[in-house]
Scaffold this active site. Structure first.
Site, PDB file in Angstrom:
ATOM      1  NE  ARG A 136      39.989 -42.154  66.393  1.00 47.02           N
ATOM      2  CZ  ARG A 136      39.881 -41.679  65.160  1.00 47.02           C
ATOM      3  NH1 ARG A 136      40.916 -41.611  64.379  1.00 47.02           N
ATOM      4  NH2 ARG A 136      38.717 -41.290  64.716  1.00 47.02           N
ATOM      5  NE  ARG A 177      45.449 -42.968  60.726  1.00 44.60           N
ATOM      6  CZ  ARG A 177      44.551 -42.090  60.345  1.00 44.60           C
ATOM      7  NH1 ARG A 177      44.418 -41.795  59.085  1.00 44.60           N
ATOM      8  NH2 ARG A 177      43.784 -41.485  61.232  1.00 44.60           N
ATOM      9  NE  ARG A 231      44.543 -48.792  57.767  1.00 43.44           N
ATOM     10  CZ  ARG A 231      44.282 -48.836  56.470  1.00 43.44           C
ATOM     11  NH1 ARG A 231      44.778 -49.786  55.718  1.00 43.44           N
ATOM     12  NH2 ARG A 231      43.495 -47.925  55.920  1.00 43.44           N
ATOM     13  CG  ASP A 266      35.685 -46.304  63.557  1.00 41.37           C
ATOM     14  OD1 ASP A 266      36.729 -45.643  63.584  1.00 41.37           O
ATOM     15  OD2 ASP A 266      34.572 -45.816  63.266  1.00 41.37           O
ATOM     16  CE1 TYR A 276      32.371 -39.325  59.990  1.00 42.47           C
ATOM     17  CE2 TYR A 276      31.530 -39.334  62.236  1.00 42.47           C
ATOM     18  CZ  TYR A 276      32.513 -38.982  61.318  1.00 42.47           C
ATOM     19  OH  TYR A 276      33.621 -38.292  61.728  1.00 42.47           O
TER      20      TYR A 276
END
Ligand code: CP3
Length: 335
Positions: free
Chosen positions: A23, A27, A36, A72, A146
């Site tokens: 990652r 962020r 973003r 992703d 998921y």
């Protein structure tokens, strides 16, 4: 081309260990947050110019030894028609999670042509990158969890209910995801990625034998399916400190470890021709400079002289990690 990472993957690294972070484009970087603010996460994963730009961000700022495609693991399921979107501070949501046997039976065939934006971004990235590019996909068990839960959850209750009460259909779902994943990774390989990593994050929730049946078997299917392309493959899951002796059965190039184990002890169980990656607790990056250095040195000492070690975290970097801590970590590994 910087070959440190490829040499370590081939267990032939005689220099310092390479470093990249799971990652790494995310962020915790102000540059990422600025982009973003102007785009949704799905847009950022689907517009080739944005994929390329975001993939480059951590390389430009920290000079990591590998780049990972910005995307992703759930993107594969975008065209399953279950209403995937990402919500601010919640994460992935499926508006129509898989609930019935019919839901499994009617999942559509996906065409890799729908993913031409991924291939285009990879081709563009390969023109400029001076470090190897990692392509990736999710492990079928994690992707299925998921699709069934519909969002991130504390336990995998609904997923485990499928596993326990309806194993045949659960296998059918895992098998479909594995087949689609092979096609998806082959598309990435054709476009030019250098290395592949599979993320089966939630294997952590499985017992020893259920791990073999519902996670490992499908990782094996994927690794076997792409073996002919001869690309290095890294396997990551939470729980890898326990499952490592089983993961090696799939003959991956490397295993990416969580932070619960001693890498030195894991090395005794993993043959010298399989590289080890990870193991640094991402929360340590909240500590002061000296603690980060002390803990990084502890890991480096433990793996000193091992020609197949790749410095990385035991899971993705936390979104609120100070960028100074990342710099401290990299400087320490480089020194
Ligand atoms: O490593 C990289 O920099 C490449 C990009 C990457 C992302 N997700 C970008 C992302 C990779 C390799 C992933 C993998 C992924 N995605 C996993 C497996 C690894 C892991 O961390 O366990 C999983 C389980 C997912 C599913 C997912 N995507 C979740 C649960 C979330 C929300 C929680 C969170 O961490 O934000 C995402 C969103 C996501 N994927 C973001 C990023 C940068 C944040 C999106 C945003 O900007 O709002």
């Amino acid at each position: 081309m910087n070959t440190l990472f490829l040499n370590a993957l081939a267990c032939r690294n005689t220099q310092k260990p390479p470093i990249w972070l799971m990652r790494q484009a995310g962020r915790y970087m102000p540059e990422y947050r600025a982009l973003r603010a102007k785009h949704t996460f799905m847009e950022m994963c689907q517009i080739p110019e944005l994929i390329t730009q975001v993939t480059h961000l951590p390389i430009d700022r920290f000079q990591f030894d590998a780049a990972i495609l910005f995307s992703d693991i759930l993107l594969l399921t975008h065209f399953y028609g279950r209403g995937l979107h990402f919500e601010e501070s919640i994460g992935p949501i499926f508006e129509r999670p898989i609930q019935t046997v019919q839901d499994v039976e009617t999942l559509p065939n996906v065409s890799m042509e729908d993913y031409s934006f991924v291939a285009e971004a990879i081709r563009e990235l390969k023109k400029k990158l001076k470090v190897p590019l990692i392509g990736f996909a999710g492990g079928p068990f994690t992707v299925a969890s998921y699709l069934i839960e519909g969002k991130s959850v504390q336990n995998l209750k609904q997923t485990k209910l499928w596993m326990l009460r309806n194993p045949l259909y659960f296998h059918q779902l895992l098998s479909k995801i594995a087949d689609d994943t092979i096609a998806y990774l082959e598309m990435q390989i054709k476009a030019g990625v250098d290395v592949l990593q599979l993320f089966d994050t939630w294997a952590l929730y499985l017992s020893h034998s259920y791990f073999q049946e519902f996670s490992l078997a499908y990782l094996q299917k994927i690794v076997d399916g792409i073996r002919k392309h001869n690309l290095p493959v890294i396997l990551f899951c939470r729980g890898s400190s326990v499952f490592a002796p089983m993961l090696i059965q799939t003959q991956p190039s490397a295993i990416s470890l969580d932070w619960q184990c001693s890498l030195k002890q894991i090395r005794e169980k993993v043959p010298k021709n399989i590289a080890l990656q990870g193991n640094f607790d991402p929360d340590i990056l909240y500590a002061d400079k000296f603690t980060i250095q002390k803990e990084a040195k502890r890991l480096l000492d433990e793996m000193s002289g091992d020609s197949g070690y790749i410095f990385n975290l035991g899971h993705g970097i936390n979104p609120d990690t100070p960028t100074d801590s990342v710099k401290t970590l990299i400087d320490c590994v480089r020194a």
